[in-house]
Design a protein around this motif. Structure first.
Motif, PDB file in Angstrom:
ATOM      1  N   HIS A 111       0.882  -1.159   0.000  1.00  0.00           N
ATOM      2  CA  HIS A 111       0.000   0.000   0.000  1.00  0.00           C
ATOM      3  C   HIS A 111       0.923   1.213   0.000  1.00  0.00           C
ATOM      4  O   HIS A 111       2.136   1.075   0.069  1.00  0.00           O
ATOM      5  CB  HIS A 111      -0.880  -0.053   1.252  1.00  0.00           C
ATOM      6  CG  HIS A 111      -1.873   1.070   1.357  1.00  0.00           C
ATOM      7  ND1 HIS A 111      -2.662   1.473   0.293  1.00  0.00           N
ATOM      8  CD2 HIS A 111      -2.215   1.867   2.386  1.00  0.00           C
ATOM      9  CE1 HIS A 111      -3.445   2.461   0.701  1.00  0.00           C
ATOM     10  NE2 HIS A 111      -3.177   2.729   1.965  1.00  0.00           N
ATOM     11  N   TYR A 112       0.391   2.427  -0.079  1.00  0.00           N
ATOM     12  CA  TYR A 112       1.192   3.661  -0.107  1.00  0.00           C
ATOM     13  C   TYR A 112       2.148   3.610  -1.301  1.00  0.00           C
ATOM     14  O   TYR A 112       1.772   3.132  -2.371  1.00  0.00           O
ATOM     15  CB  TYR A 112       1.956   3.868   1.208  1.00  0.00           C
ATOM     16  CG  TYR A 112       1.097   3.728   2.426  1.00  0.00           C
ATOM     17  CD1 TYR A 112       0.108   4.670   2.707  1.00  0.00           C
ATOM     18  CD2 TYR A 112       1.243   2.647   3.292  1.00  0.00           C
ATOM     19  CE1 TYR A 112      -0.696   4.546   3.827  1.00  0.00           C
ATOM     20  CE2 TYR A 112       0.445   2.512   4.417  1.00  0.00           C
ATOM     21  CZ  TYR A 112      -0.524   3.465   4.672  1.00  0.00           C
ATOM     22  OH  TYR A 112      -1.319   3.323   5.767  1.00  0.00           O
ATOM     23  N   GLU A 113       3.395   4.046  -1.088  1.00  0.00           N
ATOM     24  CA  GLU A 113       4.357   4.066  -2.203  1.00  0.00           C
ATOM     25  C   GLU A 113       5.111   2.757  -2.343  1.00  0.00           C
ATOM     26  O   GLU A 113       5.890   2.585  -3.274  1.00  0.00           O
ATOM     27  CB  GLU A 113       5.340   5.229  -2.031  1.00  0.00           C
ATOM     28  CG  GLU A 113       4.702   6.602  -2.147  1.00  0.00           C
ATOM     29  CD  GLU A 113       3.875   6.765  -3.420  1.00  0.00           C
ATOM     30  OE1 GLU A 113       4.429   6.548  -4.510  1.00  0.00           O
ATOM     31  OE2 GLU A 113       2.672   7.079  -3.299  1.00  0.00           O
ATOM     32  N   GLY A 114       4.939   1.857  -1.400  1.00  0.00           N
ATOM     33  CA  GLY A 114       5.632   0.580  -1.514  1.00  0.00           C
ATOM     34  C   GLY A 114       6.212   0.113  -0.188  1.00  0.00           C
ATOM     35  O   GLY A 114       5.759   0.529   0.873  1.00  0.00           O
ATOM     36  N   VAL A 134      -0.502   0.521 -11.993  1.00  0.00           N
ATOM     37  CA  VAL A 134      -0.370   0.686 -10.549  1.00  0.00           C
ATOM     38  C   VAL A 134      -1.749   0.782  -9.910  1.00  0.00           C
ATOM     39  O   VAL A 134      -2.547   1.649 -10.248  1.00  0.00           O
ATOM     40  CB  VAL A 134       0.464   1.935 -10.192  1.00  0.00           C
ATOM     41  CG1 VAL A 134       0.601   2.061  -8.674  1.00  0.00           C
ATOM     42  CG2 VAL A 134       1.836   1.860 -10.846  1.00  0.00           C
ATOM     43  N   THR A 136      -4.151   0.720  -6.169  1.00  0.00           N
ATOM     44  CA  THR A 136      -4.023   1.427  -4.889  1.00  0.00           C
ATOM     45  C   THR A 136      -3.424   0.543  -3.803  1.00  0.00           C
ATOM     46  O   THR A 136      -2.842   1.036  -2.847  1.00  0.00           O
ATOM     47  CB  THR A 136      -5.389   1.947  -4.413  1.00  0.00           C
ATOM     48  OG1 THR A 136      -6.307   0.847  -4.389  1.00  0.00           O
ATOM     49  CG2 THR A 136      -5.920   3.027  -5.357  1.00  0.00           C
ATOM     50  N   ASN A 137      -3.574  -0.765  -3.945  1.00  0.00           N
ATOM     51  CA  ASN A 137      -2.967  -1.699  -2.984  1.00  0.00           C
ATOM     52  C   ASN A 137      -2.972  -3.093  -3.608  1.00  0.00           C
ATOM     53  O   ASN A 137      -3.493  -3.292  -4.704  1.00  0.00           O
ATOM     54  CB  ASN A 137      -3.727  -1.679  -1.645  1.00  0.00           C
ATOM     55  CG  ASN A 137      -5.126  -2.226  -1.775  1.00  0.00           C
ATOM     56  OD1 ASN A 137      -5.335  -3.419  -1.907  1.00  0.00           O
ATOM     57  ND2 ASN A 137      -6.113  -1.334  -1.778  1.00  0.00           N
TER      58      ASN A 137
HETATM   59  N1  4GY Z   1       0.199  -4.271 -10.705  1.00  0.00           N
HETATM   60  N2  4GY Z   1       0.754  -6.256  -9.584  1.00  0.00           N
HETATM   61  C1  4GY Z   1       0.353  -4.587  -8.257  1.00  0.00           C
HETATM   62  C2  4GY Z   1       0.023  -3.250  -7.741  1.00  0.00           C
HETATM   63  C3  4GY Z   1      -0.240  -1.860  -5.750  1.00  0.00           C
HETATM   64  C4  4GY Z   1       1.942   0.798  -4.201  1.00  0.00           C
HETATM   65  C5  4GY Z   1       3.059  -1.401  -3.899  1.00  0.00           C
HETATM   66  C6  4GY Z   1       0.420  -4.981  -9.585  1.00  0.00           C
HETATM   67  O1  4GY Z   1       0.897  -6.651  -8.315  1.00  0.00           O
HETATM   68  N3  4GY Z   1       0.658  -5.648  -7.503  1.00  0.00           N
HETATM   69  O2  4GY Z   1      -0.265  -2.347  -8.514  1.00  0.00           O
HETATM   70  N4  4GY Z   1       0.052  -3.111  -6.412  1.00  0.00           N
HETATM   71  C7  4GY Z   1       1.032  -1.184  -5.306  1.00  0.00           C
HETATM   72  C8  4GY Z   1       0.675   0.107  -4.658  1.00  0.00           C
HETATM   73  C9  4GY Z   1       2.733  -0.078  -3.292  1.00  0.00           C
HETATM   74  C10 4GY Z   1       1.813  -2.085  -4.375  1.00  0.00           C
END
Ligand code: 4GY
Length: 224
Positions: A111-114, A134, A136-137
């Protein structure tokens, strides 16, 4: 198979995994799915799971302590720990088959920026992405992976359902041929004559050609 999911949003999982084939697999004991709220491994009043990045920059990162504690308490001897993020290797049917052979998976969603990089470095056995966008989570991505893997667990699909499998394994056989059911004519649109002809050899040939043409037009990458 046992699947644990570590998430900030266990509520997002209510619904998609409670219906149809996945629920049937859970009820039959073929899939033991457990959701865990990351905030349960915090110790402060505000249940803090994130913090600001060293060196500056926008957004927040998942801090290491709750995730390390959670993974260390959930992980068992044969558990494969998988991080979901757009930076992972691209999930496909071959990876689904590989995961279906495991007995114990633990998915960690972001979640958030990673994530703080140390989570990646010392906790994850693998990192998977469901595609180059990308979200949201990681809740939706992990549900996608769980769905694709569960239907490959032996005994989950009936014989009828599983005949569908290898033919639509993008990457091995290419795309499926066009299919029709009754009525033979609908709003002026007719089912190709060959399919209603009863000519089995001709039907086979037509299907092979159509599948090849469709793959060439839409997914030439699968033929390479
Ligand atoms: N695409 N495949 C994905 C994703 C959300 C920021 C890290 C994706 O797997 N996961 O977009 N995940 C992000 C949001 C933090 C995860």
């Amino acid at each position: 198979m046992k699947i644990d999911v570590l998430t900030l949003f266990p509520g997002m999982f209510a619904g998609p995994l409670d219906e149809s084939i996945i629920m049937r697999a859970r009820k039959a004991g073929l899939l033991d799915l457990k959701l865990h709220n990351l905030r349960d491994w915090t110790h402060d009043r505000h249940k803090t799971v994130d913090d600001r990045p060293f060196g500056g920059g926008p957004g927040m990162l998942l801090k290491p302590e709750p995730i390390f504690e959670a993974v260390e308490s959930l992980k068992r001897e044969k558990t494969r720990v998988i991080l979901m993020s757009p930076a992972g290797r691209k999930f496909d049917q071959a990876i689904a088959r590989e995961l279906a052979l495991q007995e114990d998976l633990l998915f960690v969603t972001g979640h958030y920026e990673g994530f703080d990089e140390r989570i990646r470095e010392s906790l994850a056995d693998d990192e998977l992405s469901i595609g180059d966008y990308v979200l949201t989570n990681g809740a939706l991505p992990v549900m996608v992976v769980i769905d694709a893997v569960t239907r490959l667990i032996p005994g989950v699909l009936g014989d009828d359902e599983s005949s569908q499998d290898e033919s639509f394994s993008a990457g091995s056989a290419g795309l499926e041929y066009p299919q029709y059911t009754r009525p033979a004519e609908f709003r002026g649109m007719k089912v190709p004559d060959v399919l209603v002809s009863g000519h089995h050899a001709e039907i086979e040939k037509w299907r092979r050609e159509q599948a090849k043409r469709r793959t060439q037009e839409r997914r030439p990458d699968l033929l390479e």
